[in-house]
Design an enzyme around this catalytic site. Structure first.
Site, mmCIF file in Angstrom:
data_model
loop_
_atom_site.group_PDB
_atom_site.id
_atom_site.type_symbol
_atom_site.label_atom_id
_atom_site.label_comp_id
_atom_site.label_asym_id
_atom_site.label_seq_id
_atom_site.Cartn_x
_atom_site.Cartn_y
_atom_site.Cartn_z
ATOM 1 N N ASP A 109 -18.656 -6.455 3.447
ATOM 2 C CA ASP A 109 -17.628 -7.256 4.338
ATOM 3 C C ASP A 109 -18.114 -8.629 4.011
ATOM 4 O O ASP A 109 -19.203 -9.139 3.976
ATOM 5 C CB ASP A 109 -18.137 -6.865 5.762
ATOM 6 C CG ASP A 109 -17.744 -5.553 6.134
ATOM 7 O OD1 ASP A 109 -17.042 -4.854 5.513
ATOM 8 O OD2 ASP A 109 -18.453 -4.924 7.174
ATOM 9 N N SER B 137 -13.061 -6.475 4.712
ATOM 10 C CA SER B 137 -13.861 -5.106 4.355
ATOM 11 C C SER B 137 -13.327 -4.941 2.949
ATOM 12 O O SER B 137 -12.094 -4.575 2.875
ATOM 13 C CB SER B 137 -13.776 -3.978 5.270
ATOM 14 O OG SER B 137 -14.198 -2.884 4.779
ATOM 15 N N ARG C 222 -4.396 1.055 16.082
ATOM 16 C CA ARG C 222 -5.516 1.782 16.249
ATOM 17 C C ARG C 222 -5.820 1.957 17.839
ATOM 18 O O ARG C 222 -6.374 1.070 18.324
ATOM 19 C CB ARG C 222 -6.504 0.997 15.410
ATOM 20 C CG ARG C 222 -6.290 0.953 13.899
ATOM 21 C CD ARG C 222 -7.563 0.212 13.368
ATOM 22 N NE ARG C 222 -7.177 0.023 11.776
ATOM 23 C CZ ARG C 222 -7.879 -0.928 11.030
ATOM 24 N NH1 ARG C 222 -8.828 -1.317 11.617
ATOM 25 N NH2 ARG C 222 -7.670 -0.899 9.807
ATOM 26 N N GLN D 40 -2.953 -6.947 8.719
ATOM 27 C CA GLN D 40 -3.943 -7.366 7.314
ATOM 28 C C GLN D 40 -3.281 -7.786 6.115
ATOM 29 O O GLN D 40 -1.907 -7.344 5.899
ATOM 30 C CB GLN D 40 -4.954 -6.262 6.985
ATOM 31 C CG GLN D 40 -5.935 -5.606 8.049
ATOM 32 C CD GLN D 40 -6.635 -4.413 7.639
ATOM 33 O OE1 GLN D 40 -7.797 -4.307 7.817
ATOM 34 N NE2 GLN D 40 -6.430 -4.160 6.270
ATOM 35 N N GLU E 37 -16.180 -10.735 11.158
ATOM 36 C CA GLU E 37 -15.906 -10.218 10.064
ATOM 37 C C GLU E 37 -14.302 -10.553 9.875
ATOM 38 O O GLU E 37 -13.626 -10.207 10.687
ATOM 39 C CB GLU E 37 -16.121 -8.715 10.090
ATOM 40 C CG GLU E 37 -15.603 -7.873 9.169
ATOM 41 C CD GLU E 37 -15.601 -6.368 9.211
ATOM 42 O OE1 GLU E 37 -14.719 -5.562 8.505
ATOM 43 O OE2 GLU E 37 -16.496 -5.953 10.057
ATOM 44 N N ASP F 69 -6.018 6.427 5.685
ATOM 45 C CA ASP F 69 -7.533 6.084 5.609
ATOM 46 C C ASP F 69 -8.214 6.519 6.993
ATOM 47 O O ASP F 69 -7.566 6.606 8.360
ATOM 48 C CB ASP F 69 -7.813 4.525 5.638
ATOM 49 C CG ASP F 69 -7.318 3.962 4.268
ATOM 50 O OD1 ASP F 69 -7.521 4.873 3.140
ATOM 51 O OD2 ASP F 69 -6.999 2.893 4.022
#
Length: 335
Positions: A236, A252, A101, A116, A249, A47
């Site tokens: 979200d 997503s 990341r 996640q 948050e 992604d």
């Protein structure tokens, strides 16, 4: 009792993760599956998130130095896996995703390590509607509420804060209500008011010509018109964090692009060349199922459920020494 010591916190983290994964899988009819930490570069599977983040890459000796990249998330991989496993409509997959990341900015809610629950569900073409999206969000929200109830039962010092229902808003509504505020400030005001919000329509340009936030063009459908002036079948999940006193948050997600939406979004982002990549070509040939899916931050959910003010309290990551020292001085124990 309240989890304060590091070992107590680790035990509480496991309870949160086990409870939520079970509740989510039961409500959405998801089967747990294994998933990769890295994929081959140049296939279109990894992604792009907001389109600017660099992936961690490395050459593979046994494949003539072919390059692989650590995943950012598994949105496109999961859709391929639905097809490969022959998952029937109405059922889906759930996996633990681990990512790196390195372009993330350090903050109380960001680190370079990402964990996640990545999930994906096979749907019928007629379910590509805002109504189906909202119904799915409500199921996820009920899993969150059930998890909070379990944690409160185990740790009575934690006070439940999730409202009975999640509020559905569109990014266009927030722009009209708070035209002078930034996107994050709009989220803050809305979530403070309602406690739990699903903010729809993220990725496409709003009426003032700018997007509420970035989205890659090839997984969520953020461009399909739903009603006049409103676009997007994604969004979200935002919760009001009682310790940080801000919008928070935790997920997503969205209905994924079909052939029409993919072509439209590739043009809008000026990356029509991606049509030649393996994932995109298979989708355009009609080989992949229609789906809905998303990522739900494991550390984020643990932060919220255990009322922690820093993500380093619920996950092991790499922190600058200055951050470690500052947090230690304020009594925050990093894992």
């Amino acid at each position: 009792m309240y989890p304060t010591e590091l070992l107590q916190t680790e035990e509480a983290i496991r309870l949160v993760k086990d409870t939520f994964a079970r509740e989510l899988a039961d409500r959405l009819s998801l089967s747990p599956v294994s998933s990769p930490i890295a994929v081959l570069d140049g296939t279109g599977i990894n992604d792009d998130l907001n389109g600017v983040e660099r992936a961690v890459g490395f050459p593979i000796k046994a494949q003539a130095e072919r390059r692989a990249v650590v995943v950012h998330s598994l949105a496109k991989w999961k859709r391929l896996r639905l097809h490969e496993l022959g998952v029937a409509a109405g059922r889906g997959l759930l996996t633990d995703m681990r990512a790196l990341r390195p372009d993330e900015d350090y903050s109380p809610i960001h680190s370079i390590y990402v964990d996640q629950w990545d999930w994906e569900k096979h749907i019928k073409p007629g379910q590509r509607t805002p109504e189906f999206l909202r119904a799915t969000v409500e199921q996820i929200y009920e899993a969150l509420r059930a998890t909070e109830a379990r944690i409160v039962a185990e740790y009575p010092a934690i006070t439940p804060v999730l409202p009975g229902r999640i509020k559905f808003l569109h990014a266009e509504d927030l722009l009209r209500q708070y035209p002078g505020l930034s996107p994050k400030q709009r989220e803050h005001e809305a979530t403070k008011q309602y406690g739990a919000v699903f903010l729809m329509g993220i990725g496409g340009a709003l009426s003032h010509g700018e997007a509420h936030d970035g989205r890659a063009p090839d997984y969520d459908d953020w461009s399909t018109e739903t009603t006049t002036g409103y676009h997007g079948l994604n969004g979200d999940i935002l919760l009001w964090h009682p310790v940080l006193q801000t919008s928070f948050e935790v997920s997503s997600m969205g209905i994924r692009v079909d052939k029409v939406a993919l072509l439209r979004q590739l043009v809008l982002r000026g990356c029509e060349d991606r049509q030649q990549l393996d994932f995109h070509a298979r989708l355009l040939r009609g080989e992949l199922p229609e789906s809905i899916g998303g990522g739900i931050g494991q550390s984020r959910v643990c932060m919220f459920m255990l009322r922690k003010g820093h993500i380093g309290e619920v996950q092991v990551s790499i922190w600058p020494e200055s951050v470690r020292q500052k947090l230690a001085e304020s009594g925050v124990g990093l894992l």
